[in-house]
Design a protein around this motif. Sequence first.
Motif: not given
Length: 347
Positions: A262, A317-318, A324, A328, A332
């Motif tokens: 992240g 997300g990543e 995710a 959040v 990302t």
Amino acid sequence: MKADECRRRADEAQQALDAMFWNDAIRMYNIATPCPDGKCNTIFHYWWMAHAVENLTDAFERTGDPLYEQRLRQIYDGLLERNGGTWINELYDDMEWMAIAWLRAYQATGDERYKAAVLELWADIRGGWNDHCGGGIAWRKSQPDYKNTPANAPAAILAARLYRAFGRESDLEWVLRIHEWQLRHLVDPESGFVWDGMNRLGDGAIDKDWKFTYCQGVFIGAALELYRMTGVEAYRDQALRTAAAAKAVLASPEGVLPPEGGGDGGLFKGIFVRYLALLAAEAAATGEAAPWIGLLETNAESLWRRGRLDGDRPLFGERWDAPAGYPVELSTQLSGVMLLEAMTRIA
């Protein structure tokens, strides 16, 4: 993937970004969602906001929706206020991203304030070049002897686009100088894979073990800009070679790009796919686009079918191969939106 489906997905992702992250009180995006009362904004992520500006420009160019033009005006004011009334920053790579973003916004809207921001930034960025490590632009002002790809390849992209926009010969000289240094020092001559940096610890060593999608993307972008400027096929070949190396080294067996953490790392894949999509569009003319369109499609499908929050909401997300979870991060989310916007340009 059909063009209308690509546009629908990009629209939904952009709408989620606006609904879940935009903060009218600061005229910028929150750095995470949820962010009750803006309490998540403990750090000013200058370079994240530069990519937010680019995403807004992507959406405005594609849709013409006045909301995105309004957001550009608002975030300009919010960023300038938050940065103390100037665009200047300690980090050269951060300023390069901001200049790239406002140049695109200027070309999309004609707002002269954005052009002024770009020229203010570029004047400062050029001061980052020095003779340590045989040349190159430093990563930051307090460490002039550390040179890396993040501070040089985006500078080459910026200089090239400035040359195309305004025709100043000095900008052409800069892009050639910067790219030559990058190629000589931070690109594996055997594979075309791009290394991150050199002399970070003052020992002259090259960080060859730092293998990031980001570095591959910006080198592809710089080489592609040079090809467009000059028509010299060697530059296009450099971009294609690095794209092949990036896929071989970084993608999973099924072709999904890796999680890179992240925070700042959350932006890396988005940067890679932005420039890979530009390469794919260029390579279509010579019938060499299929591998790169395929790689982008694989990741877009994985993100949409496996990477959305709860498998439903367009929050990312990543990982692009797993859902995710809250919170959040803005970084990302921006990367996911970059991928979906990239698909609208090659579908």
